[in-house]
Enzyme design. Structure first.
Site, PDB file in Angstrom:
ATOM      1  N   HIS A  15       2.173  -0.121  -3.110  1.00 49.24           N
ATOM      2  CA  HIS A  15       3.343   0.439  -3.445  1.00 49.24           C
ATOM      3  C   HIS A  15       3.548   0.475  -4.861  1.00 49.24           C
ATOM      4  O   HIS A  15       3.746   1.469  -5.546  1.00 49.24           O
ATOM      5  CB  HIS A  15       4.674  -0.199  -3.119  1.00 49.24           C
TER       6      HIS A  15
ATOM      7  N   HIS B 179      -0.615  -5.502   0.233  1.00 51.29           N
ATOM      8  CA  HIS B 179       0.569  -4.148   0.622  1.00 51.29           C
ATOM      9  C   HIS B 179       1.438  -3.853  -0.611  1.00 51.29           C
ATOM     10  O   HIS B 179       1.333  -2.757  -0.698  1.00 51.29           O
ATOM     11  CB  HIS B 179       1.620  -4.959   1.521  1.00 51.29           C
ATOM     12  N   GLU B 180       1.871  -5.087  -1.307  1.00 52.15           N
ATOM     13  CA  GLU B 180       2.605  -4.540  -2.446  1.00 52.15           C
ATOM     14  C   GLU B 180       2.022  -3.837  -3.537  1.00 52.15           C
ATOM     15  O   GLU B 180       2.568  -3.091  -4.305  1.00 52.15           O
ATOM     16  CB  GLU B 180       3.589  -5.862  -2.869  1.00 52.15           C
TER      17      GLU B 180
END
Length: 434
Positions: free
Chosen positions: A23, A19-20
């Site tokens: 980003h 997920h990170e």
């Protein structure tokens, strides 16, 4: 316990890392500086500075974050070229949704991989949902469903296989539903209230796939051993009544009130009549004779690359649809929040799936990746969907959202998120104590 905790951290670590990274990669692709990349939340345990970014691991494992320069638009000074707020609304949207979509991509890759590696499924899972047994006193029994009935529809959704039927019923704990069953070539509709399975909160109605009445094991010193029953015996009848499945055998023993039961069993080529006297079991809170049920038959299914991609993406879409459906039921009050699980349940499931092998663990990661994709896009400040919401307000009003409003909304969103986490953790504890 240690293994369960370790697997929980591994599963959560993979989900958060992906997920990170979404980003992080999106920000870097736009030339935006990333100050921190953390697995877990405050306080920091350890970290390393590499280039302009500090990579670290923090104490609270339930999530993570990337600190992007200029994530909030300044209200005075002009933004620097390396800050996110200097980019267009579309570019900022790209950075905000990149994390959830990274989870979606992970699930889209894992589901086909799982089908290629092979999955162990019930031998009946892709067969018509023909009821093998009905538990006494269950919602199905009360509604009049019988052994031999075929479940063809649940709440208007066709259920050609056991997998379809179990999915539809399992997603509706404590709900009033209608089920269409086929019996002797005729269809009839029954209405019932779905019960909730204690351990994980899934919906159950008290029916199952056929289980042959074969004795898997005989416990030492129990009535079955004294009567001469042996592992491998096939029970044909009890007191002259034909036995066709294991649940029928179990119910006959439990309902015996301790009276002798004459069992006709097949052992090899021999037919034997043996008399067994059930004894009351404090542990089971019912009469028992000390025999074990056979394991449910399973089969390993492996598919070609093309078939795996097709089945994997179908599974992805059905998982997304089921998640949206559950969310809608929660919002409209059709489902209870008590059915939701939190970190404790995820830890338990992670440990169990890891013990079952790599493929079940990958299934869990893929399933949770879909949940993260959808939940993170909810328009709640503090989640990625909250940033998207602020961008939408900014686009609609033609001016930036004030920092004071963002801070207040974020505090409220954070409080809601913490409250939700405490609630689902409380649900987990209650399920453990049952």
């Amino acid at each position: 316990m240690l293994f369960t905790i370790l697997m929980f951290l591994v599963v959560l670590g993979i989900l958060v890392l992906v997920h990170e990274l979404g980003h992080f990669s999106a920000a870097k692709s736009l030339g935006v500086r990333v100050d921190q990349f953390s697995i877990g939340f405050w306080p920091k345990l350890f970290g390393i500075k590499w280039g302009e970014t500090e990579y670290m691991v923090s104490l609270i494992p339930w999530g993570g974050y990337v600190k992007i320069a200029g994530q909030e638009e300044p209200e005075g000074d002009e933004p620097e070229h390396y800050e996110l707020c200097s980019r267009s609304k579309l570019q900022r949207l790209y950075v905000f949704v990149a994390g959830p979509f990274a989870n979606l991509i992970l699930a889209a890759l894992l589901f086909p991989l799982i089908y290629m590696l092979g999955i162990s499924v019930s031998a009946y899972i892709d067969q018509p949902a023909r009821v093998g047994w009905v538990e006494k006193g269950s919602p199905a029994a009360t509604a009049g469903i019988r052994s031999g009935d075929r479940i063809v529809e649940v709440m208007g959704t066709p259920t050609p296989t056991w997998e379809d039927a179990l999915t539809e019923i399992g997603s509706r704990p404590q709900q009033h539903i209608s089920i269409v069953v086929e019996r002797d070539g005729q269809r009839r509709t029954v209405n019932l209230t779905v019960a909730e399975e204690r351990r994980y909160g899934a919906g159950v109605i008290g029916v199952g796939m056929p289980i042959p009445p074969v004795i898997a094991n005989v416990m030492h010193g129990r009535p079955a051993e004294r009567a001469g029953l042996e592992a491998g015996d096939l029970v044909l009848s009890i007191n002259g009544v034909k036995v066709s499945d294991w649940m029928q055998l179990r119910d006959a023993v439990r309902g015996s009130d301790g009276k002798p039961l004459v069992m006709q069993v097949k052992r090899g080529e021999k037919l034997l009549n043996l008399t067994v006297v059930p004894k009351f079991s404090e542990e089971l809170n019912s009469f028992a004779i000390g025999i074990g049920a056979p394991p449910s038959p399973t089969k390993m299914m492996r598919y070609s690359f093309g078939e795996s991609v097709y089945r994997g993406e179908r599974k992805l879409l059905s998982t997304m649809g089921l998640t949206f459906e559950v969310l809608w039921r929660l919002v409209t009050g059709q489902a209870s929040i008590k059915s939701l699980g939190g970190p404790i349940m995820i830890a338990r499931v992670a440990g169990q799936y890891a013990r079952a092998g790599a493929t079940p663990l990958l299934q869990l990661i893929a399933f949770l990746s879909v949940q993260l994709f959808i939940l993170n896009l909810l328009p709640i400040p503090v989640l990625d969907g909250g940033h998207v919401l602020f961008l939408g307000i900014e686009a609609a009003t033609k001016r930036p959202v004030s920092m004071k409003f963002k801070e207040t909304a974020t505090r409220i969103g954070f409080a809601v998120l913490i409250g939700f986490m405490l609630l689902v953790s409380y649900n987990d504890i209650l399920k453990l104590l049952r």
